[in-house]
Design a protein around this motif. Structure first.
Motif, mmCIF file in Angstrom:
data_model
loop_
_atom_site.group_PDB
_atom_site.id
_atom_site.type_symbol
_atom_site.label_atom_id
_atom_site.label_comp_id
_atom_site.label_asym_id
_atom_site.label_seq_id
_atom_site.Cartn_x
_atom_site.Cartn_y
_atom_site.Cartn_z
ATOM 1 N N LEU A 90 0.831 -1.197 0.000
ATOM 2 C CA LEU A 90 0.000 0.000 0.000
ATOM 3 C C LEU A 90 0.864 1.245 0.000
ATOM 4 O O LEU A 90 1.823 1.350 0.766
ATOM 5 C CB LEU A 90 -0.905 0.025 1.230
ATOM 6 C CG LEU A 90 -2.006 -1.028 1.259
ATOM 7 C CD1 LEU A 90 -2.529 -1.218 2.668
ATOM 8 C CD2 LEU A 90 -3.141 -0.616 0.338
ATOM 9 N N PHE B 271 -4.750 6.476 1.305
ATOM 10 C CA PHE B 271 -4.138 5.282 0.753
ATOM 11 C C PHE B 271 -4.565 5.018 -0.681
ATOM 12 O O PHE B 271 -5.689 5.308 -1.085
ATOM 13 C CB PHE B 271 -4.512 4.058 1.603
ATOM 14 C CG PHE B 271 -3.794 3.994 2.915
ATOM 15 C CD1 PHE B 271 -4.186 4.781 3.983
ATOM 16 C CD2 PHE B 271 -2.713 3.143 3.077
ATOM 17 C CE1 PHE B 271 -3.519 4.733 5.195
ATOM 18 C CE2 PHE B 271 -2.039 3.081 4.283
ATOM 19 C CZ PHE B 271 -2.447 3.876 5.345
ATOM 20 N N GLY B 272 -3.634 4.413 -1.417
ATOM 21 C CA GLY B 272 -3.954 3.920 -2.736
ATOM 22 C C GLY B 272 -4.680 2.585 -2.656
ATOM 23 O O GLY B 272 -4.862 2.030 -1.571
ATOM 24 N N PRO B 273 -5.055 2.045 -3.814
ATOM 25 C CA PRO B 273 -5.830 0.798 -3.845
ATOM 26 C C PRO B 273 -5.015 -0.447 -3.541
ATOM 27 O O PRO B 273 -5.586 -1.506 -3.295
ATOM 28 C CB PRO B 273 -6.377 0.761 -5.263
ATOM 29 C CG PRO B 273 -5.408 1.553 -6.057
ATOM 30 C CD PRO B 273 -4.920 2.638 -5.149
ATOM 31 N N ARG C 103 -1.336 -6.406 -4.975
ATOM 32 C CA ARG C 103 -1.205 -7.752 -4.415
ATOM 33 C C ARG C 103 -0.048 -8.442 -5.116
ATOM 34 O O ARG C 103 -0.122 -8.720 -6.291
ATOM 35 C CB ARG C 103 -2.489 -8.533 -4.627
ATOM 36 C CG ARG C 103 -2.422 -9.993 -4.223
ATOM 37 C CD ARG C 103 -2.547 -10.170 -2.739
ATOM 38 N NE ARG C 103 -3.768 -9.591 -2.185
ATOM 39 C CZ ARG C 103 -3.993 -9.395 -0.895
ATOM 40 N NH1 ARG C 103 -3.069 -9.751 -0.013
ATOM 41 N NH2 ARG C 103 -5.110 -8.865 -0.476
#
Lengths: 113, 113
Positions: B90, B104-106, B109
């Motif tokens: 993140l 925060f960004g998305p 993963r």
């Protein structure tokens, strides 16, 4: 050193009931306190903050938090829980130097229909 | 309004391969920037933060590095990935004044195989 503790790994509540997610903190000086929410596979979203002033802070999505200086707590509350409130909730405190935020371990909230 | 972008959203890389994750912020200038890793959907580990171009502070010794080549660009890199580098990465930003809440960004993963 600054720290936050979230004593519950998980909180279960029925839809329509009030919810509380607990947080206690330890800081030097005046605390800057925050709550964030994380939905599955998403980044964290800022919910609300306490800097100074009224002990009851209102935030997004109907959430509020109560600052209690004597108990060093900053519990997150909502009068009536929704299934869509099910998520991971983080309490946080601003580091005294201001650059960093110290996050709690997170509490998973499950709201059952 | 401010927005924060991260890419890629998901990444599967073999052990020993290089890594580059990018984060950009729009709608603000001279932000503080942060890289976090979240393992197993729980707590956040601060990896790096930056208060300006070329200024990087590392929180945890590891095989990752960060760079800030432009004011609103933050890059996380590795020359050789380890299995233990798998996780949810993140990026976040905050203002330099005020209460320092983070946005925060998305997230990305990363799975190292």
């Amino acid at each position: 050193a600054q720290s936050v503790a979230q004593p519950e790994d998980q909180v279960n509540v029925a839809e329509g009931n009030p919810l509380t997610v607990k947080c206690t903190y330890s800081v030097s000086g005046n605390p800057y306190l925050f709550w964030y929410v994380q939905y599955p596979n998403r980044g964290l979203q800022f919910l609300l903050k306490y800097i100074t002033g009224d002990n009851l802070v209102k935030g997004s999505y109907g959430f509020e938090a109560e600052f209690n200086k004597s108990q060093t707590s900053f519990h997150l509350k909502k009068p009536s829980a929704l299934v869509s409130d099910s998520a991971l909730y983080f309490c946080a405190v601003r580091d005294i130097r201001g650059f960093k935020t110290i996050f709690g371990a997170g509490t998973r909230l499950f709201v059952k229909a | 309004s401010q927005t924060i972008h991260q890419w890629p959203a998901t990444l599967v890389q073999p052990v020993g391969s290089p890594l580059s994750l990018e984060c950009t912020v729009e709608g603000t200038s001279n932000p503080n920037l942060y890289w976090y890793r979240q393992a197993a959907g729980r707590g956040l580990q601060l990896l790096f933060y930056s208060v300006g171009i070329g200024q990087i502070s590392s929180e945890v010794p590891q095989n990752l590095s960060a760079s800030r080549p432009q004011d609103r660009q933050f890059i996380l890199s590795s020359k050789k990935l380890l299995l233990s580098d798998s996780g949810f990465y993140l990026c976040a930003w905050s203002r330099k004044a005020g209460s320092y809440e983070q946005y925060f960004g998305p997230g990305t993963r990363l799975t190292v195989t």
